[in-house]
Design a protein around this motif. Structure first.
Motif, PDB file in Angstrom:
ATOM      1  N   SER A  74       0.856  -1.187   0.000  1.00  0.00           N
ATOM      2  CA  SER A  74       0.000   0.000   0.000  1.00  0.00           C
ATOM      3  C   SER A  74       0.887   1.230   0.000  1.00  0.00           C
ATOM      4  O   SER A  74       2.007   1.208   0.507  1.00  0.00           O
ATOM      5  N   ASP A  87      -7.001   1.471   1.081  1.00  0.00           N
ATOM      6  CA  ASP A  87      -6.661   0.586   2.191  1.00  0.00           C
ATOM      7  C   ASP A  87      -7.184   1.252   3.464  1.00  0.00           C
ATOM      8  O   ASP A  87      -6.524   2.093   4.072  1.00  0.00           O
ATOM      9  N   LEU A  90      -5.107   0.777   6.918  1.00  0.00           N
ATOM     10  CA  LEU A  90      -3.913   1.606   7.003  1.00  0.00           C
ATOM     11  C   LEU A  90      -4.278   3.087   7.061  1.00  0.00           C
ATOM     12  O   LEU A  90      -3.621   3.876   7.749  1.00  0.00           O
ATOM     13  N   ARG A  93      -5.198   3.824  10.628  1.00  0.00           N
ATOM     14  CA  ARG A  93      -4.055   3.837  11.531  1.00  0.00           C
ATOM     15  C   ARG A  93      -3.168   5.062  11.341  1.00  0.00           C
ATOM     16  O   ARG A  93      -2.658   5.627  12.300  1.00  0.00           O
ATOM     17  N   SER A  94      -2.981   5.449  10.074  1.00  0.00           N
ATOM     18  CA  SER A  94      -2.026   6.524   9.778  1.00  0.00           C
ATOM     19  C   SER A  94      -2.663   7.908   9.728  1.00  0.00           C
ATOM     20  O   SER A  94      -1.969   8.915   9.861  1.00  0.00           O
ATOM     21  N   HIS A  98      -4.544   5.830   1.980  1.00  0.00           N
ATOM     22  CA  HIS A  98      -3.615   4.908   1.338  1.00  0.00           C
ATOM     23  C   HIS A  98      -4.359   4.057   0.315  1.00  0.00           C
ATOM     24  O   HIS A  98      -5.531   3.724   0.505  1.00  0.00           O
TER      25      HIS A  98
END
Length: 324
Positions: A74, A87, A90, A93-94, A98
């Protein structure tokens, strides 16, 4: 009276640096509509395998990735990515969007390195070199878009700007828009050695799989050779030299009105010696770049301002036109 001068024979065609225009005439100023319309011409081309990497002494072929089922990785979302492939885990989380890449989604990236020096705003046939260079750059962007590549562009010389990589038609349209804006921005007299531009290209576009340099060669310096060698270790490099016909061929005998910075003079060119010396001076840049590209075994081509750039661009970036 000025109109009468323009109607003189080709031997007396003025060599001028035109004043700023807003109508995008496609002659002394870039026509955005023309650049966008070039998409239709690229649509009839037959695609050939991409050349995505280059070693010092030659090109290496690589597979062009398309849609596939095997997840690979990714990356941060980029303009033009399919939103259906986000995604979400992700992203959550970020905190940044993504996109999932599959085994056949790792598209290439074409970097167009465009010379915008004042010397490009020159022409005695059909259009200025700068306008011809913009047409060639737009064609390259449309080819990249059709191949599924991202496209980025870096201007050097009069305009020192960077256009980030984008995919699909969005990427090609972004290039067309930037070409029109950069050309209308002015004709700064700033000088930037080609070696500096190549060093910056290697720094800002590490992910580029191919580079197309479009220039008249007057910025070519001794250090450019090593920079090109270094660049070819990471990307396939091709060179398109744009030149005026008087830079490539002997001019007919006559009196040539030259205009620069508002000052106009007439230069008599009658003898073979005068004509040869004149071409040597005018053609110094294109000649240096042709010799440099040839000595390194790089794909290269030269076009004048009246030529159709489609075939040259198609050949340089690995495309072939459909047989008629």
């Amino acid at each position: 009276m000025e109109e009468d001068r323009r109607k003189r024979s080709s031997a007396q065609t003025p060599i001028t640096v035109a004043s700023q225009r807003e109508d995008g005439d496609g002659i002394s100023e870039v026509s955005l509509a023309e650049l966008i319309a070039l998409r239709a011409r690229v649509g009839s081309a037959r695609m050939a395998p991409l050349s995505t990497r280059a070693a010092r002494h030659g090109q290496q072929s690589s597979r062009l990735y398309g849609r596939g089922m095997d997840y690979a990785e990714s990356r941060v979302y980029q303009a033009g990515d399919d939103v259906r492939r986000l995604d979400w885990r992700l992203t959550a989380r970020s905190g940044k969007l993504h996109t999932k890449l599959f085994q056949e989604d790792r598209e290439g990236c074409l970097l167009i390195l465009l010379d915008t020096h004042a010397s490009m705003h020159f022409g005695t046939r059909a259009r200025f070199k700068s306008v011809q260079a913009a047409r060639a750059a737009a064609l390259a962007a449309w080819f990249a878009s059709r191949a599924g590549e991202r496209v980025a562009m870096l201007g050097f010389g009069g305009v020192d700007q960077w256009l980030t990589p984008q995919a699909g038609a969005h990427g090609a349209l972004a290039v067309c828009g930037a070409l029109a804006r950069w050309h209308a921005a002015g004709r700064a007299q700033a000088q930037q050695p080609l070696s500096d531009a190549l060093a910056r290209a290697a720094h800002v576009a590490r992910g580029a799989s191919r580079v197309l340099l479009i220039s008249d060669g007057f910025s070519c310096d001794a250090a450019a050779r090593q920079r090109l060698i270094e660049l070819t270790r990471h990307a396939g490099v091709a060179v398109l030299i744009t030149a005026d016909v008087l830079e490539l061929e002997l001019a007919p005998p006559g009196r040539y009105p030259l205009e620069h910075a508002g000052e106009r003079r007439e230069v008599p060119l009658q003898s073979t010696r005068q004509l040869t010396d004149f071409r040597q001076v005018l053609g110094a840049g294109p000649r240096r770049l042709v010799e440099l590209a040839g000595s390194l075994g790089l794909r290269h081509a030269s076009i004048d301002t009246a030529a159709d750039p489609l075939d040259a661009v198609a050949d340089l970036i690995g495309r072939k036109r459909s047989p008629r």
